[in-house]
Enzyme design. Structure first.
Site, PDB file in Angstrom:
ATOM      1  N   LYS A   1      -2.141  -1.507  -3.809  1.00  0.00           N
ATOM      2  CA  LYS A   1      -3.015  -0.341  -3.708  1.00  0.00           C
ATOM      3  C   LYS A   1      -2.196   0.931  -3.752  1.00  0.00           C
ATOM      4  O   LYS A   1      -1.198   1.000  -3.032  1.00  0.00           O
ATOM      5  CB  LYS A   1      -3.779  -0.421  -2.374  1.00  0.00           C
ATOM      6  CG  LYS A   1      -4.648   0.781  -2.072  1.00  0.00           C
ATOM      7  CD  LYS A   1      -5.201   0.703  -0.668  1.00  0.00           C
ATOM      8  CE  LYS A   1      -5.925   2.009  -0.362  1.00  0.00           C
ATOM      9  NZ  LYS A   1      -6.295   2.140   1.009  1.00  0.00           N
TER      10      LYS A   1
ATOM     11  N   LYS B   1       0.869  -1.180   0.000  1.00  0.00           N
ATOM     12  CA  LYS B   1       0.000   0.000   0.000  1.00  0.00           C
ATOM     13  C   LYS B   1       0.900   1.222   0.000  1.00  0.00           C
ATOM     14  O   LYS B   1       1.704   1.419   0.915  1.00  0.00           O
ATOM     15  CB  LYS B   1      -0.899  -0.020   1.236  1.00  0.00           C
ATOM     16  CG  LYS B   1      -1.759   1.218   1.406  1.00  0.00           C
ATOM     17  CD  LYS B   1      -2.773   1.021   2.505  1.00  0.00           C
ATOM     18  CE  LYS B   1      -3.536   2.304   2.789  1.00  0.00           C
ATOM     19  NZ  LYS B   1      -4.568   2.077   3.828  1.00  0.00           N
TER      20      LYS B   1
HETATM   21  C1  PBG Z   1      -7.355   2.909   5.766  1.00  0.00           C
HETATM   22  C2  PBG Z   1      -7.777   2.966   4.339  1.00  0.00           C
HETATM   23  C3  PBG Z   1      -7.620   4.024   3.444  1.00  0.00           C
HETATM   24  C4  PBG Z   1      -8.172   3.598   2.234  1.00  0.00           C
HETATM   25  C5  PBG Z   1      -8.653   2.317   2.433  1.00  0.00           C
HETATM   26  N1  PBG Z   1      -8.383   1.941   3.742  1.00  0.00           N
HETATM   27  C6  PBG Z   1      -7.080   5.389   3.662  1.00  0.00           C
HETATM   28  C7  PBG Z   1      -5.651   5.552   4.012  1.00  0.00           C
HETATM   29  O1  PBG Z   1      -4.900   4.591   4.166  1.00  0.00           O
HETATM   30  O2  PBG Z   1      -5.213   6.701   4.180  1.00  0.00           O
HETATM   31  C8  PBG Z   1      -8.241   4.398   0.981  1.00  0.00           C
HETATM   32  C9  PBG Z   1      -9.188   3.869  -0.028  1.00  0.00           C
HETATM   33  C10 PBG Z   1      -9.514   4.781  -1.140  1.00  0.00           C
HETATM   34  O3  PBG Z   1      -8.900   5.858  -1.336  1.00  0.00           O
HETATM   35  O4  PBG Z   1     -10.424   4.427  -1.883  1.00  0.00           O
HETATM   36  N2  PBG Z   1      -8.378   2.452   6.592  1.00  0.00           N
HETATM   37 ZN    ZN Z   2      -5.392   3.471   8.518  1.00  0.00          ZN
END
Ligand code: PBG
Ligand code: ZN
Length: 324
Positions: A249, A195
């Protein structure tokens, strides 16, 4: 050989021939739909900036989830918006927290739907960070203890798959052992393995979860978007620690990572087609600059071609309708 013996246009002449030699397809059972649940009753509020996506109270979530299932989508990914946020993210692991309530309702009332829960603390902390903060820094191991509690509470509520999103070191191992200790051996883990720290999440925490960070950013735990070898190390650790499904991601700018991950790990692989990616296409389509349906299918197919088995996407309902 070569031209004129070889003419690649021969098999492109008509739709039948093209279909026969097509190498990959998007199917409805590849799609995972993210959903947002809020406290209250009778609430179905469209999320500003993410048209077609909603904040639902549990009762409405159930109705929407039935429609999602009836479209042929097999799984949803749940996010909760708590009543109150605090330093220890206490609603994240509360037995009657919003996600726990939603999971129980979905498992009771929507037959045949797989329920995945996002396991993170940032929706539940007052500062919007993914764990406990000390001197402005996200502390790893104490945050893991909380993530273990969240995990077990989601699994006990009936989640089929838990999806750790924090990018903390050791989160998968911690969650797997917490689950196993509680006898929850069949709860699967889908790691947000690679991520990246991306500005493409802005619409998500601004509009969907109201969890923008109050200070700093997430670059001390999410990955630097310049790195590909490191992504393979992250994924390798998740696999070793017990992930059942791995994830990359965001999706669109990271298809090189997806292709490498598929080739190197041969694991079930998900991509998260994030909020910013949704917004880009929606905005272009609304402005009359792109044809939404065509570009949507081209994009989703690219994820499959790169090696993704599963696609988490806010476009899931529209795509499923089209694939029906
Ligand atoms: C964290 C989480 C995020 C997203 C999914 N789970 C935000 C982050 O990590 O800052 C982002 C998903 C998206 O932008 O569609 N719980
Ligand atoms: Zn988070």
């Amino acid at each position: 050989m070569g031209f004129p013996t070889q003419r690649l246009r021969r098999l492109r002449r008509n739709q039948t021939l093209r279909s026969m030699v097509r190498e990959c397809d998007v199917n409805r059972d590849d799609l995972i739909y993210p959903m947002f649940v809020v406290h209250g009753r009778g609430i179905k509020r469209e999320i500003k900036g993410l048209p077609g996506n909603y904040h639902h109270s549990v009762d409405q979530l159930v109705e929407e989830a039935k429609q999602v299932r009836d479209l042929g989508i097999l799984a949803v990914l749940l996010f909760g918006i708590p009543e109150k946020k605090d330093a220890n993210a206490s609603e994240a692991y509360a037995e009657n927290g919003i996600v726990q309530q939603a999971v129980r309702a979905l498992k009771r009332e929507v037959e045949g739907l797989t329920v995945i829960t996002d396991v993170c603390l940032c929706e539940y902390t007052e500062h919007g960070h993914c764990g406990i903060i000390e001197n402005g820094y996200l502390v790893n191991d104490r945050s893991l203890e909380l993530l273990a509690k969240v995990t077990v509470s989601h699994a006990k509520a009936g989640a089929d798959i838990v999806a750790p999103a924090a990018m903390l070191d050791g989160q998968i191992r911690t969650m797997r052992s917490a689950l196993d200790q509680d006898g929850l051996i069949d709860t699967a883990i889908m790691g947000y393995s690679a991520k990246f720290a991306s500005k493409l999440y802005d619409p998500f925490f601004k509009q969907c979860t109201h969890s923008a960070v109050a200070f700093g950013d997430k670059r001390t735990h999410q990955m630097d978007f310049s790195n590909s070898d490191e992504a393979m190390r992250e994924i390798a650790l998740d696999v070793e620690e017990g992930a059942d499904i791995i994830m990359v991601k965001p999706a669109l700018f990271y298809l090189d990572i997806v292709a490498r991950a598929k080739a190197e790990f041969k694991m079930p692989l998900a991509v998260y087609n994030v909020s910013g990616e949704y917004v880009m296409l929606k905005a272009a389509a609304e402005a009359g600059r792109l044809d939404e349906a065509s570009v949507r299918m081209e994009m989703l197919t690219a994820f499959k071609r790169a090696g993704a088995d599963l696609i988490i996407t806010y476009f899931a309902k529209e795509a499923a309708r089209e694939l029906h």
